[in-house]
Motif scaffolding. Structure first.
Motif, mmCIF file in Angstrom:
data_model
loop_
_atom_site.group_PDB
_atom_site.id
_atom_site.type_symbol
_atom_site.label_atom_id
_atom_site.label_comp_id
_atom_site.label_asym_id
_atom_site.label_seq_id
_atom_site.Cartn_x
_atom_site.Cartn_y
_atom_site.Cartn_z
ATOM 1 N N LEU A 1 11.583 -13.787 -3.024
ATOM 2 C CA LEU A 1 11.876 -13.117 -4.349
ATOM 3 C C LEU A 1 13.184 -12.585 -4.502
ATOM 4 O O LEU A 1 13.797 -12.789 -5.532
ATOM 5 N N ARG A 2 13.788 -12.090 -3.444
ATOM 6 C CA ARG A 2 15.132 -11.528 -3.464
ATOM 7 C C ARG A 2 16.096 -12.650 -3.752
ATOM 8 O O ARG A 2 16.911 -12.475 -4.477
ATOM 9 N N VAL A 3 16.025 -13.707 -2.759
ATOM 10 C CA VAL A 3 16.888 -14.718 -3.101
ATOM 11 C C VAL A 3 16.890 -15.286 -4.552
ATOM 12 O O VAL A 3 18.134 -15.818 -5.009
ATOM 13 N N HIS A 4 15.676 -15.547 -5.163
ATOM 14 C CA HIS A 4 15.673 -15.922 -6.483
ATOM 15 C C HIS A 4 16.551 -15.093 -7.305
ATOM 16 O O HIS A 4 17.161 -15.666 -8.023
ATOM 17 N N GLY A 5 16.453 -14.004 -7.313
ATOM 18 C CA GLY A 5 17.460 -13.117 -7.928
ATOM 19 C C GLY A 5 16.860 -12.675 -9.574
ATOM 20 O O GLY A 5 17.408 -11.812 -9.972
ATOM 21 N N GLY A 6 15.800 -13.296 -10.035
ATOM 22 C CA GLY A 6 15.313 -13.218 -11.243
ATOM 23 C C GLY A 6 14.028 -12.116 -11.291
ATOM 24 O O GLY A 6 13.359 -12.192 -12.465
ATOM 25 N N PHE A 7 13.854 -11.555 -10.101
ATOM 26 C CA PHE A 7 12.643 -10.612 -10.122
ATOM 27 C C PHE A 7 13.201 -9.240 -9.589
ATOM 28 O O PHE A 7 14.268 -9.173 -8.886
ATOM 29 N N THR A 8 12.382 -8.117 -10.059
ATOM 30 C CA THR A 8 12.717 -6.883 -9.248
ATOM 31 C C THR A 8 12.502 -6.659 -7.812
ATOM 32 O O THR A 8 11.804 -7.649 -7.457
ATOM 33 N N GLU A 9 12.866 -5.628 -7.267
ATOM 34 C CA GLU A 9 12.751 -5.486 -5.805
ATOM 35 C C GLU A 9 11.001 -5.580 -5.810
ATOM 36 O O GLU A 9 10.434 -4.526 -6.031
ATOM 37 N N PRO A 10 10.538 -6.397 -4.785
ATOM 38 C CA PRO A 10 9.212 -6.543 -4.685
ATOM 39 C C PRO A 10 8.817 -5.182 -3.637
ATOM 40 O O PRO A 10 9.277 -4.374 -2.954
ATOM 41 N N GLU A 11 7.720 -4.851 -3.975
ATOM 42 C CA GLU A 11 6.640 -3.941 -3.352
ATOM 43 C C GLU A 11 5.600 -4.283 -2.695
ATOM 44 O O GLU A 11 4.989 -5.282 -3.131
ATOM 45 N N ALA A 12 5.377 -3.739 -1.482
ATOM 46 C CA ALA A 12 4.339 -4.221 -0.492
ATOM 47 C C ALA A 12 3.437 -3.193 -0.189
ATOM 48 O O ALA A 12 3.691 -1.932 0.141
ATOM 49 N N THR A 13 2.185 -3.379 -0.313
ATOM 50 C CA THR A 13 1.242 -2.440 0.166
ATOM 51 C C THR A 13 -0.150 -3.229 0.910
ATOM 52 O O THR A 13 -0.194 -4.281 0.625
ATOM 53 N N GLU A 14 -0.767 -2.465 1.356
ATOM 54 C CA GLU A 14 -2.253 -2.645 1.867
ATOM 55 C C GLU A 14 -3.148 -1.527 1.580
ATOM 56 O O GLU A 14 -2.618 -0.281 1.511
ATOM 57 N N SER A 15 -4.364 -1.503 1.569
ATOM 58 C CA SER A 15 -5.559 -0.458 1.399
ATOM 59 C C SER A 15 -6.391 -0.561 2.505
ATOM 60 O O SER A 15 -6.909 -1.743 2.935
ATOM 61 N N ILE A 16 -6.872 0.593 2.944
ATOM 62 C CA ILE A 16 -7.639 0.798 3.887
ATOM 63 C C ILE A 16 -8.754 1.970 3.358
ATOM 64 O O ILE A 16 -8.612 2.821 2.934
ATOM 65 N N ILE A 17 -10.076 1.245 3.641
ATOM 66 C CA ILE A 17 -11.046 2.129 3.259
ATOM 67 C C ILE A 17 -12.065 2.831 4.403
ATOM 68 O O ILE A 17 -12.365 1.834 5.041
ATOM 69 N N ARG A 18 -12.034 4.159 4.505
ATOM 70 C CA ARG A 18 -13.036 4.429 5.696
ATOM 71 C C ARG A 18 -14.105 5.383 5.094
ATOM 72 O O ARG A 18 -14.083 6.375 4.169
ATOM 73 N N GLY A 19 -15.307 4.982 5.256
ATOM 74 C CA GLY A 19 -16.355 5.654 4.756
ATOM 75 C C GLY A 19 -16.678 6.897 5.553
ATOM 76 O O GLY A 19 -16.071 6.935 6.755
ATOM 77 N N TRP A 20 -17.397 7.804 5.149
ATOM 78 C CA TRP A 20 -17.902 9.114 5.583
ATOM 79 C C TRP A 20 -19.498 9.265 5.873
ATOM 80 O O TRP A 20 -19.896 8.870 4.704
ATOM 81 N N GLN A 21 -19.910 9.798 6.779
ATOM 82 C CA GLN A 21 -21.306 10.092 7.090
ATOM 83 C C GLN A 21 -21.338 11.798 6.779
ATOM 84 O O GLN A 21 -20.628 12.512 7.234
ATOM 85 N N ALA A 22 -22.456 12.036 5.811
ATOM 86 C CA ALA A 22 -22.745 13.531 5.656
ATOM 87 C C ALA A 22 -24.160 13.757 5.932
ATOM 88 O O ALA A 22 -25.058 13.267 5.001
ATOM 89 N N GLU A 23 -24.489 14.424 6.950
ATOM 90 C CA GLU A 23 -25.735 14.742 7.350
ATOM 91 C C GLU A 23 -25.916 16.205 7.915
ATOM 92 O O GLU A 23 -25.482 16.625 8.819
ATOM 93 N N GLY A 24 -26.318 17.075 6.993
ATOM 94 C CA GLY A 24 -26.271 18.394 7.124
ATOM 95 C C GLY A 24 -24.950 18.875 7.439
ATOM 96 O O GLY A 24 -24.017 18.682 6.467
ATOM 97 N N LEU A 25 -24.625 19.715 8.507
ATOM 98 C CA LEU A 25 -23.416 19.953 8.866
ATOM 99 C C LEU A 25 -22.635 18.775 9.758
ATOM 100 O O LEU A 25 -21.334 19.229 9.989
ATOM 101 N N ALA A 26 -23.296 17.727 9.965
ATOM 102 C CA ALA A 26 -22.498 16.643 10.675
ATOM 103 C C ALA A 26 -21.927 16.039 9.550
ATOM 104 O O ALA A 26 -22.320 14.736 9.100
ATOM 105 N N ILE A 27 -20.425 16.322 9.328
ATOM 106 C CA ILE A 27 -19.788 15.543 8.139
ATOM 107 C C ILE A 27 -18.799 15.115 9.041
ATOM 108 O O ILE A 27 -17.822 15.604 9.449
#
Length: 303
Positions: free
Chosen positions: A226-252
């Protein structure tokens, strides 16, 4: 004015034959079942008769012949895509959601997708563009295309009038039969860098180029192309990570398992014809590009 057809795949009212439902047991295990008159769902905990579910609302609890209770619900889109038949690996819901937002897929958008795979991302794109948009999906493999078409039809309950599925190589088909300009291009394929020039030809100025890749080597090559092409804006790269939570009384606390790395998302926007991206001001780390690197487009900004 005639009512617009419901193309969301969301069904309401009582359950009908041919519908897919999710049965959840007390341990949280989920089973995907297609309902049929006289059908039976067999488990180690007994049998559930489909007739006990048909022509009744979802959200009920039914009991198997062995005494186990199952919660009956229609699957949400994310649940459907992770349990549906597949040829290629699917784009997981967390990544599909990020793509829809980061690529700014809006109602009425004109979108190109490649490759269609098993149709998981296709369903999210179709839901986002609605009946007034346009989605053209390219898939190289005929068997994958057939799986995608069937999954989309099964979830929506009918054909989507805004969707065209084409079997073939994206670059070759665009060269042979160029479509009208599009607002967005979303790529989920092995070598997306080969499609950057083609994307530049079909995307409108300001259009979004979005690429989903699995490895860091793919990530780096797409960004540099994309950078060499020159006809695009500076690329942005991301990743997403999901972590679940357990809630049992006070054991969170966090759950022991999580949805970690599945892929990287790269986004960039098309510049107007004849325009080139401004040179980056930041200096790369010493040695980042090797001893012979002279900077982008011949400038000498290496460390």
């Amino acid at each position: 004015m005639a009512d617009q057809p419901d193309l969301s795949g969301v069904r309401r009212g009582d359950l009908c034959p041919g519908e897919r439902v999710t049965l959840s047991d007390p341990k949280g295990r989920r089973h995907s079942v297609v309902l049929a008159e006289g059908g039976k769902f067999h488990t180690a905990r007994g049998i559930v008769d489909h007739d006990e579910l048909l022509h009744r609302p979802e959200g009920r609890v039914v009991r198997s012949t062995g005494g186990t209770e199952f919660l009956v619900l229609r699957p949400l889109l994310g649940e459907f895509t992770t349990s549906m038949p597949r040829g290629a690996a699917v784009v997981y819901p967390k990544d599909a959601a990020q793509i829809v937002v980061d690529a700014d897929i809006f109602p009425g958008a004109r979108v190109i997708e490649a490759g269609a795979g098993s149709g998981a991302l296709t369903l999210s794109l179709l839901r986002a563009i609605g009946p007034t948009g346009r989605l053209i999906s390219y898939e190289r493999r005929e068997d994958f295309a057939q799986v995608a078409a069937k999954n989309v039809r099964n979830f929506l309950g009918s054909e989507h009038p805004a969707w065209t599925l084409i079997t073939g190589d994206l670059v070759e088909r665009l060269a042979a039969d160029p479509p009208d300009p599009v607002d967005r291009m979303v790529l989920d394929m092995l070598a997306p860098w080969d499609c950057v020039d083609a994307a530049g030809e079909v995307l409108i100025p300001g259009g979004v180029f979005c690429c989903y890749v699995a490895t860091v080597t793919q990530l780096g090559r797409v960004i540099e192309t994309l950078r060499v092409h020159g006809g695009f804006t500076e690329p942005e790269a991301t990743e997403s990570i999901i972590r679940g939570w357990q809630a049992e009384g006070l054991a969170i606390r966090p759950k022991h398992s999580m949805i970690g790395h599945t892929g990287f998302l790269i986004t960039s926007r098309r510049l107007a014809p004849g325009q080139t991206a401004p040179a980056r001001k930041r200096r790369p780390a010493p040695g980042a590009y090797g001893a012979d690197y002279e900077g982008p487009r011949g400038s000498s900004d290496a460390g």
